[in-house]
Write a protein that holds these residues in place. Sequence first.
Motif, PDB file in Angstrom:
ATOM      1  N   LYS A  12       0.911  -1.013  -0.121  1.00  0.00           N
ATOM      2  CA  LYS A  12       0.193  -0.311  -0.466  1.00  0.00           C
ATOM      3  C   LYS A  12       0.641   1.091   0.514  1.00  0.00           C
ATOM      4  N   THR A  13       1.989   1.026   0.620  1.00  0.00           N
ATOM      5  CA  THR A  13       3.214   2.133  -0.046  1.00  0.00           C
ATOM      6  C   THR A  13       4.148   2.182  -1.060  1.00  0.00           C
ATOM      7  N   LEU A  14       4.199   3.266  -0.987  1.00  0.00           N
ATOM      8  CA  LEU A  14       5.386   3.620  -2.712  1.00  0.00           C
ATOM      9  C   LEU A  14       6.350   4.889  -2.452  1.00  0.00           C
ATOM     10  N   THR A  15       7.843   4.346  -2.211  1.00  0.00           N
ATOM     11  CA  THR A  15       8.576   5.340  -2.318  1.00  0.00           C
ATOM     12  C   THR A  15       8.909   6.086  -3.983  1.00  0.00           C
ATOM     13  N   LEU A  16       8.561   7.311  -3.547  1.00  0.00           N
ATOM     14  CA  LEU A  16       8.957   7.428  -5.299  1.00  0.00           C
ATOM     15  C   LEU A  16      10.714   7.601  -5.571  1.00  0.00           C
ATOM     16  N   GLU A  17      10.998   7.802  -6.814  1.00  0.00           N
ATOM     17  CA  GLU A  17      12.052   7.709  -8.034  1.00  0.00           C
ATOM     18  C   GLU A  17      11.925   8.778  -8.274  1.00  0.00           C
ATOM     19  N   ALA A  18      13.881   8.997  -8.830  1.00  0.00           N
ATOM     20  CA  ALA A  18      14.065  10.276  -9.426  1.00  0.00           C
ATOM     21  C   ALA A  18      13.475   9.704 -10.428  1.00  0.00           C
ATOM     22  N   ASP A  19      13.201   8.502 -11.869  1.00  0.00           N
ATOM     23  CA  ASP A  19      13.118   8.372 -12.600  1.00  0.00           C
ATOM     24  C   ASP A  19      10.711   8.762 -13.114  1.00  0.00           C
TER      25      ASP A  19
END
Length: 378
Positions: A162-169
């Motif tokens: 349910k969680t997502l850590t946002l990345e540069a791409d």
Amino acid sequence: MENSGSTETNPKVQYQEVKITVPATKVEFTTESDEIGNTAISPGDSTKTFKANVTPTDSDDTVSYSVTANDGAGTGVSIDATSGALTVTKEAEAGKYTVKAEAGAQSDTVEITIGGLSISGDFVVGETITGNAEPAGSSYKWYTSESPDGSSPAEIEGKTEKTLTLEADQAGKYIVFESDSKTVVSKEQVKTAVGYAEYVFNDGTLNAAADAVLSTPTHDSTSPLTEKPTLTNYTGTSGDNSNKAYNYQATSGMDYTYTLPYSKESTNFKGGQKGSNGKGYIVDPKLTANSAASYDLIVVFTANSDAKPSTITLTKGDEFVSGGYKGGTQLGDTFTSSSVNEPTIATFKGLTDETVAFTIADQAKIQYIGIRLYQAID
């Protein structure tokens, strides 16, 4: 000697009217209001109204209604303080909320559920966002999309929580959250932060004099700002910034902890910087100097007195600020704090003006000002 008689004058009796105040001894939601909590409310459904009764019925205390998200992060849900009418926007964040009725020192609460899907958190590279599903789903997926409608989504492989850590791409893209084949799209694109500054007004960090200095701002050491944002005393339309209409004020009874949103440090507040009516701060984020395109502004403040609410309004000179949004509505909306001890968090996002000002009414007390700058989205 015989008494020939006497005359007695009756003193004039004076009466003074005394008003007896009848306090509330109990506040209780009606059965119909309690039952609203038994069924999930759909985003966009603003047909619900809460009602609470006061005991005794001739009490001088009137009922005031409020609603807060149980996790402290909900948006799109509000209630009319007088009528109890609940507003749930189409963009309302799914999850649990608490409706509170207060009269004097008495209160009652009802927990409600906003159904559907939503995504909460800061859409910034490095931050973690959360997919909210009510009722809970049995499986989750995440996607990116180039379009605000979420079309042609590309699955983010291996992300099934349910969680997502946002990345540069993912910068510049919209995020799609899926629960049991139902989807919701983020209202904004993922941004890359340039850096931030945080100003804390608290006991031990300010002088007690009327010209109390600002605490030293902090900023991201891994991505330091070229030039830190500045705050200048603002005196309304006169343009006279020499009148420092502020003083540090410790508050008896105030004791709450606030986690600073950018540095993620916790600070215990016992006081704040009190401003006179019609004044405030000019905020210069130093966009050009920091090669930034936009910024968010957060102001945490309390009322100067429980007896009278205090407000702040974001302005630009004599006009409301252009660009950006607050909770899906136009900037210029006023934030209100009705308590000395329970802070209000005013969040203004996506600002693009070189300078803005927030104006104080009824001597709001500022505890915190946070500014985060962002790169342009390609």
